[in-house]
Design an enzyme around this catalytic site. Sequence first.
Site, PDB file in Angstrom:
ATOM      1  N   LYS A  78       0.929  -1.084   0.046  1.00 54.56           N
ATOM      2  CA  LYS A  78      -0.103   0.232   0.071  1.00 54.56           C
ATOM      3  C   LYS A  78       0.588   1.305   0.163  1.00 54.56           C
ATOM      4  O   LYS A  78       2.453   1.048   0.644  1.00 54.56           O
ATOM      5  CB  LYS A  78      -0.887   0.006   0.880  1.00 54.56           C
ATOM      6  CG  LYS A  78      -1.827   1.076   0.966  1.00 54.56           C
ATOM      7  CD  LYS A  78      -3.011   0.657   2.155  1.00 54.56           C
ATOM      8  CE  LYS A  78      -3.608   2.028   2.616  1.00 54.56           C
ATOM      9  NZ  LYS A  78      -4.911   1.563   4.380  1.00 54.56           N
ATOM     10  N   SER A 105     -10.160   1.651   2.865  1.00 56.27           N
ATOM     11  CA  SER A 105      -8.340   2.281   1.757  1.00 56.27           C
ATOM     12  C   SER A 105      -7.911   1.578   1.522  1.00 56.27           C
ATOM     13  O   SER A 105      -7.068   1.571   0.210  1.00 56.27           O
ATOM     14  CB  SER A 105      -8.657   3.521   2.575  1.00 56.27           C
ATOM     15  OG  SER A 105      -7.592   2.763   3.930  1.00 56.27           O
ATOM     16  N   SER A 145      -9.374  -0.740   7.349  1.00 55.79           N
ATOM     17  CA  SER A 145      -9.109  -0.698   5.949  1.00 55.79           C
ATOM     18  C   SER A 145      -8.139  -2.121   5.056  1.00 55.79           C
ATOM     19  O   SER A 145      -8.341  -2.019   3.997  1.00 55.79           O
ATOM     20  CB  SER A 145      -8.130   0.829   5.687  1.00 55.79           C
ATOM     21  OG  SER A 145      -9.128   1.577   5.551  1.00 55.79           O
TER      22      SER A 145
HETATM   23  N1  GLN Z   1     -12.902   3.144   6.776  1.00 57.07           N
HETATM   24  C1  GLN Z   1     -13.152   4.010   7.449  1.00 57.07           C
HETATM   25  C2  GLN Z   1     -12.410   5.273   7.760  1.00 57.07           C
HETATM   26  O1  GLN Z   1     -12.446   6.018   7.085  1.00 57.07           O
HETATM   27  C3  GLN Z   1     -11.532   2.748   8.047  1.00 57.07           C
HETATM   28  C4  GLN Z   1     -10.005   3.478   7.013  1.00 57.07           C
HETATM   29  C5  GLN Z   1      -8.536   2.772   7.771  1.00 57.07           C
HETATM   30  O2  GLN Z   1      -9.509   1.600   8.130  1.00 57.07           O
HETATM   31  N2  GLN Z   1      -7.914   3.326   6.970  1.00 57.07           N
HETATM   32  O3  GLN Z   1     -11.921   5.881   8.607  1.00 57.07           O
END
Ligand code: GLN
Length: 486
Positions: free
Chosen positions: A81, A161, A185
């Site tokens: 990532k 994400s 994410s």
């Molecule tokens: N969807 C969650 C957020 O927007 C989690 C994102 C993540 O785990 N980086 O904060």
Amino acid sequence: MQNKQSGFISGTLSSWCGADKIAGAAKSILQEAEESIDRHVDLNVFITTCKESAQAQAKASDEIIRGGRCRDLEGAPIAVKDNYCTLGIRTTAASRILTNFIPPYESFVTSRLLDAGAIVLGKTNMDEFAMGSSTENSAFGPTLNPRGIALGRDDIVPGGSSGGSAAAVAANMCLAAIGTDTGGSIRQPASFCGVVGFKPTYGACSRWGVIAYASSLDQPGVIAKTVEDAAIISDVICGHDARDSTSLETTFSKLTDCLRTDTGSPTIGIPKQFRDLTISNDLERLWQEIESRVRKIGAKLVYVDLPHIKRSLPAYYIIALSEASSNLARYDGVRYGFRAAKVTGVDDMYERTRGDGFGEEVKRRILLGTFALSSGYYDQYFLRAAKVRRLVATELGSAFEQVDVLAFPTAPTPAFKIGAHRSDPTSMYLEDVFTVPVNLAGLPAISIPGIVASNGLPMGLQIVGRRFADPHVLSIAHKMEQALDA
Ligand code: GLN
């Protein structure tokens, strides 16, 4: 002879690691990975590919293979990532503000991967600064879901994400990928793409060199094709690191060794308050699948009462955004990446750099987080959310006195269409209802494939354990994964 060594890219990491490799095998699997990446270029999975360094790594691996003493991930092509700092390789966190940032150092996780002989293929697309659940919030455009493509649909998100990492695994561009999980994410994109996503106990894997979103929640982890593959990578990337003050000194025994240990007849809990949330036929079918697989593996099923768990979502969005507003203060145009041109003074430079450098969602979150931390509102928002966090963690802790692990869906829906949440961006926050409690309490959790929803897209289920129960979570998930085919 060479033919015998081909076709590995569409297989599992464990079969690659277990294979009797001949010199040239690393070069040949890298070629397969690159062909797959080229074939799927329309999915927009990678922000940056590392062709030259990957070739050099494959060459070094082939030398080692020739010498007959392979390291744990020798020659395995891995995607990373784009919020992991990689020495000399552009690292953007999918933000315009870091478009040209080339880190002068290597993150803990990527150093561990390289030391174990992995080949880093490139840096995957994501929601900007890991803020989102769909990979739509990227300065480099959205990533498409390979499972959607297989159904002839080129408008389905891969989740987020870590959407690029999940899509890379699902489309066989790599043998496994690295993501980060602040509120789901890793697990949610794994669910959306029909693969496995594992988030270890908070602190088990160093955050050193990970671009911070919300430091008390951020956790590196892995997206893979099977539970066993997730264990292989986790064994490599978990461990103590003095450079991360939240890194744990002692964690757990080797995960791959624990996979086949007899779990006996475990007790698996289903949170009642979640079980009542059946918003669709698909979700109801997923619940039934979870209950049936619990029985299939010979476990005892109990329903546990977690009266505060539903408060996790608002608490998470206060805490994560507050921490983000503070963490992102460092992007001021002076020290990193992008700086606005033709400014009239220093204040104008800060304002224009941040105004132009950050995307809409990141700005929304900085504003909300700054508000929640501001004097006069701190007690009402941040402090309250911190108290709810403690309540949820305590409540989950006592649930684990009755059960070995908890099981519930990873996300309330299968993958949705690009733009589905555009008119009401905060409606996307609801996608995280099942994932955020785990982060608030710092627990280990894994998502494995559950059902195929009525629209043909996958939905995952989660196994969640108490802190440090990572081996247990993986061995139960391994059994549940096998029960899918039983
Ligand atoms: N969807 C969650 C957020 O927007 C989690 C994102 C993540 O785990 N980086 O904060």
